[in-house]
Design a protein around this motif. Sequence first.
Motif, PDB file in Angstrom:
ATOM      1  N   GLN A   1      41.651  89.529  16.285  1.00 31.23           N
ATOM      2  CA  GLN A   1      40.872  88.338  15.941  1.00 31.23           C
ATOM      3  C   GLN A   1      41.661  87.382  15.073  1.00 31.23           C
ATOM      4  O   GLN A   1      41.388  86.192  15.027  1.00 31.23           O
ATOM      5  CB  GLN A   1      39.589  88.733  15.212  1.00 31.23           C
ATOM      6  CG  GLN A   1      38.598  89.474  16.079  1.00 31.23           C
ATOM      7  CD  GLN A   1      37.375  89.844  15.270  1.00 31.23           C
ATOM      8  OE1 GLN A   1      36.559  89.002  14.977  1.00 31.23           O
ATOM      9  NE2 GLN A   1      37.255  91.104  14.887  1.00 31.23           N
TER      10      GLN A   1
ATOM     11  N   GLY B   1      32.061  97.113  15.572  1.00 30.81           N
ATOM     12  CA  GLY B   1      31.176  97.092  16.742  1.00 30.81           C
ATOM     13  C   GLY B   1      31.921  97.581  17.971  1.00 30.81           C
ATOM     14  O   GLY B   1      31.400  98.354  18.775  1.00 30.81           O
ATOM     15  N   GLN B   2      33.180  97.151  18.089  1.00 30.53           N
ATOM     16  CA  GLN B   2      34.000  97.582  19.227  1.00 30.53           C
ATOM     17  C   GLN B   2      34.337  99.065  19.126  1.00 30.53           C
ATOM     18  O   GLN B   2      34.310  99.787  20.122  1.00 30.53           O
ATOM     19  CB  GLN B   2      35.282  96.733  19.281  1.00 30.53           C
ATOM     20  CG  GLN B   2      34.978  95.261  19.595  1.00 30.53           C
ATOM     21  CD  GLN B   2      36.174  94.341  19.401  1.00 30.53           C
ATOM     22  OE1 GLN B   2      37.160  94.700  18.773  1.00 30.53           O
ATOM     23  NE2 GLN B   2      36.077  93.129  19.929  1.00 30.53           N
TER      24      GLN B   2
ATOM     25  N   ASN C   1      33.093  93.628  10.794  1.00 24.70           N
ATOM     26  CA  ASN C   1      31.837  93.910  11.476  1.00 24.70           C
ATOM     27  C   ASN C   1      32.025  93.888  13.003  1.00 24.70           C
ATOM     28  O   ASN C   1      31.558  94.778  13.719  1.00 24.70           O
ATOM     29  CB  ASN C   1      30.838  92.833  11.040  1.00 24.70           C
ATOM     30  CG  ASN C   1      29.416  93.203  11.347  1.00 24.70           C
ATOM     31  OD1 ASN C   1      29.071  94.376  11.358  1.00 24.70           O
ATOM     32  ND2 ASN C   1      28.608  92.211  11.601  1.00 24.70           N
ATOM     33  N   ILE C   2      32.751  92.891  13.464  1.00 26.42           N
ATOM     34  CA  ILE C   2      33.000  92.765  14.902  1.00 26.42           C
ATOM     35  C   ILE C   2      33.900  93.901  15.388  1.00 26.42           C
ATOM     36  O   ILE C   2      33.631  94.523  16.412  1.00 26.42           O
ATOM     37  CB  ILE C   2      33.629  91.385  15.228  1.00 26.42           C
ATOM     38  CG1 ILE C   2      32.609  90.280  14.933  1.00 26.42           C
ATOM     39  CG2 ILE C   2      34.101  91.327  16.675  1.00 26.42           C
ATOM     40  CD1 ILE C   2      33.164  88.862  15.010  1.00 26.42           C
TER      41      ILE C   2
ATOM     42  N   LEU D   1      41.669  80.152   9.879  1.00 26.62           N
ATOM     43  CA  LEU D   1      40.448  80.392  10.649  1.00 26.62           C
ATOM     44  C   LEU D   1      39.266  79.644  10.053  1.00 26.62           C
ATOM     45  O   LEU D   1      38.359  79.208  10.751  1.00 26.62           O
ATOM     46  CB  LEU D   1      40.173  81.899  10.629  1.00 26.62           C
ATOM     47  CG  LEU D   1      39.098  82.438  11.554  1.00 26.62           C
ATOM     48  CD1 LEU D   1      39.581  82.384  12.982  1.00 26.62           C
ATOM     49  CD2 LEU D   1      38.764  83.867  11.170  1.00 26.62           C
ATOM     50  N   LEU D   2      39.270  79.501   8.744  1.00 23.67           N
ATOM     51  CA  LEU D   2      38.133  78.899   8.053  1.00 23.67           C
ATOM     52  C   LEU D   2      38.187  77.372   8.040  1.00 23.67           C
ATOM     53  O   LEU D   2      37.194  76.727   7.744  1.00 23.67           O
ATOM     54  CB  LEU D   2      38.076  79.426   6.605  1.00 23.67           C
ATOM     55  CG  LEU D   2      37.613  80.870   6.469  1.00 23.67           C
ATOM     56  CD1 LEU D   2      37.866  81.389   5.075  1.00 23.67           C
ATOM     57  CD2 LEU D   2      36.143  81.001   6.822  1.00 23.67           C
TER      58      LEU D   2
ATOM     59  N   GLU E   1      32.845  89.783   8.235  1.00 18.62           N
ATOM     60  CA  GLU E   1      32.406  89.515   9.603  1.00 18.62           C
ATOM     61  C   GLU E   1      33.439  90.003  10.618  1.00 18.62           C
ATOM     62  O   GLU E   1      33.083  90.579  11.638  1.00 18.62           O
ATOM     63  CB  GLU E   1      32.108  88.015   9.760  1.00 18.62           C
ATOM     64  CG  GLU E   1      31.606  87.600  11.127  1.00 18.62           C
ATOM     65  CD  GLU E   1      30.282  88.245  11.536  1.00 18.62           C
ATOM     66  OE1 GLU E   1      29.617  88.873  10.680  1.00 18.62           O
ATOM     67  OE2 GLU E   1      29.913  88.142  12.714  1.00 18.62           O
ATOM     68  N   LEU E   2      34.720  89.801  10.322  1.00 19.94           N
ATOM     69  CA  LEU E   2      35.762  90.281  11.241  1.00 19.94           C
ATOM     70  C   LEU E   2      35.729  91.806  11.343  1.00 19.94           C
ATOM     71  O   LEU E   2      35.881  92.380  12.420  1.00 19.94           O
ATOM     72  CB  LEU E   2      37.152  89.823  10.773  1.00 19.94           C
ATOM     73  CG  LEU E   2      37.408  88.316  10.766  1.00 19.94           C
ATOM     74  CD1 LEU E   2      38.780  88.012  10.180  1.00 19.94           C
ATOM     75  CD2 LEU E   2      37.311  87.751  12.173  1.00 19.94           C
TER      76      LEU E   2
ATOM     77  N   ASP F   1      33.357  86.770   2.975  1.00 20.75           N
ATOM     78  CA  ASP F   1      32.402  86.674   4.084  1.00 20.75           C
ATOM     79  C   ASP F   1      33.127  86.776   5.422  1.00 20.75           C
ATOM     80  O   ASP F   1      32.704  87.505   6.310  1.00 20.75           O
ATOM     81  CB  ASP F   1      31.637  85.342   4.001  1.00 20.75           C
ATOM     82  CG  ASP F   1      30.911  85.005   5.301  1.00 20.75           C
ATOM     83  OD1 ASP F   1      29.804  85.545   5.481  1.00 20.75           O
ATOM     84  OD2 ASP F   1      31.440  84.254   6.139  1.00 20.75           O
ATOM     85  N   ALA F   2      34.246  86.070   5.537  1.00 28.03           N
ATOM     86  CA  ALA F   2      34.979  86.051   6.798  1.00 28.03           C
ATOM     87  C   ALA F   2      35.556  87.439   7.117  1.00 28.03           C
ATOM     88  O   ALA F   2      35.429  87.933   8.231  1.00 28.03           O
ATOM     89  CB  ALA F   2      36.098  85.018   6.747  1.00 28.03           C
TER      90      ALA F   2
ATOM     91  N   GLU G   1      34.015  82.819   0.356  1.00 25.63           N
ATOM     92  CA  GLU G   1      34.144  82.440   1.767  1.00 25.63           C
ATOM     93  C   GLU G   1      35.105  83.381   2.509  1.00 25.63           C
ATOM     94  O   GLU G   1      34.859  83.776   3.644  1.00 25.63           O
ATOM     95  CB  GLU G   1      34.632  80.985   1.848  1.00 25.63           C
ATOM     96  CG  GLU G   1      34.264  80.306   3.131  1.00 25.63           C
ATOM     97  CD  GLU G   1      34.789  78.879   3.204  1.00 25.63           C
ATOM     98  OE1 GLU G   1      35.840  78.589   2.592  1.00 25.63           O
ATOM     99  OE2 GLU G   1      34.146  78.069   3.868  1.00 25.63           O
TER     100      GLU G   1
ATOM    101  N   ILE H   1      26.866  97.619   6.978  1.00 31.89           N
ATOM    102  CA  ILE H   1      27.622  96.418   6.618  1.00 31.89           C
ATOM    103  C   ILE H   1      28.952  96.812   5.978  1.00 31.89           C
ATOM    104  O   ILE H   1      28.988  97.633   5.067  1.00 31.89           O
ATOM    105  CB  ILE H   1      26.783  95.521   5.680  1.00 31.89           C
ATOM    106  CG1 ILE H   1      25.558  95.010   6.451  1.00 31.89           C
ATOM    107  CG2 ILE H   1      27.604  94.355   5.135  1.00 31.89           C
ATOM    108  CD1 ILE H   1      24.533  94.304   5.611  1.00 31.89           C
TER     109      ILE H   1
ATOM    110  N   LEU I   1      25.514 101.312  12.683  1.00 34.01           N
ATOM    111  CA  LEU I   1      26.567 100.654  11.923  1.00 34.01           C
ATOM    112  C   LEU I   1      25.999 100.177  10.590  1.00 34.01           C
ATOM    113  O   LEU I   1      24.839  99.832  10.496  1.00 34.01           O
ATOM    114  CB  LEU I   1      27.075  99.432  12.698  1.00 34.01           C
ATOM    115  CG  LEU I   1      27.504  99.673  14.136  1.00 34.01           C
ATOM    116  CD1 LEU I   1      27.812  98.356  14.822  1.00 34.01           C
ATOM    117  CD2 LEU I   1      28.723 100.557  14.173  1.00 34.01           C
TER     118      LEU I   1
END
Lengths: 191, 121
Positions: free
Chosen positions: A124, A22-23, A18-19, A189-190, A15-16, A11-12, A8, A40, A38
């Motif tokens: 984040q 993206g920026q 990944n975001i 956060l989770l 994703e952070l 994964d988090a 978990e 993974i 981009l």
Amino acid sequence: MNTLLTEEQRDALQELMNISMGQAANALARLIAAKITLSIPKISDVTPQQFMSMLTDDSVWYTRQSFLGTIKGEVVAVLSKEGSDAIACLMDYDLPLNQDSRDELLLELANILAGACLTGFAEQLSLKAKLSMPTMYTPTMQHIEQYRWASTLMMEVKFNVEASHFDSKIVICLEESSVQTLLITLQQLLE
Amino acid sequence: MPIPVTIADDSLLSRKVVRRALPVDWDVEITEACNGKEALAAVNSGKAEVLFLDLTMPELDGFGVLKYLHEHHAKTVVIVISADIQPEAKRLVDSLGAFRFLQKPLQPEQLKQALVELGLI
């Protein structure tokens, strides 16, 4: 491969990252008016030996910068030699590049990508991380002693500018003491 | 009757973030999908009148889902929630008929505003 994190948490983190990548890609895409692909993000545990042995490719340039704050660590940007002239052109550098302007270009690229990646990531999680200016870096095994960690978390993201055949990779290594800070924040956060 | 809504994202964290951002008084039945194929399966079984769609996913990505829905004239209201925020990604998403393009990290107010504008709440 990954003993520090639960699935978990991994994964988090992914994703952070990944975001934030993206920026970072958006910042570069707007600067050079080209689309950036981009991939993974990769999250893994490394020892200083493993980290150094990744940095032995002579088809790329390396830059290095450290960050300080609630989390501490090091960012290495890996920039492909191939395609860098095309990027220079898109960023209004005069070709052919001399040594100084080449370094300037690489440090500028590293700063845009690493800056956006790290800032986005830290924001984040409401953590503070201030990045130093990058310097050109020629990794050698002698540098190993500088690393004050035994095993730590490495987060790796890749950017590809297809039209220019240019690749770049941003590697963020956290100091061992920062991993716990990160995990506590992540857990909040989770929940 | 609750509205069937699907959240498609390969990240558990992101699905959780979308779930939390939905207005509490919105009467919905939520299905979760971890990739594009699962998202399409949800659409085809009537579980996605509204689809929250990530772009970067394994199996079939969000662009593939949008393309399928576009070609099959699906009535699903698609709201893309993406980490890829380049102008090119947004342009492509618009051309494939998505109703909204929201950026990650998702701001709950923006999601709510989109739902209001689309007449969903």
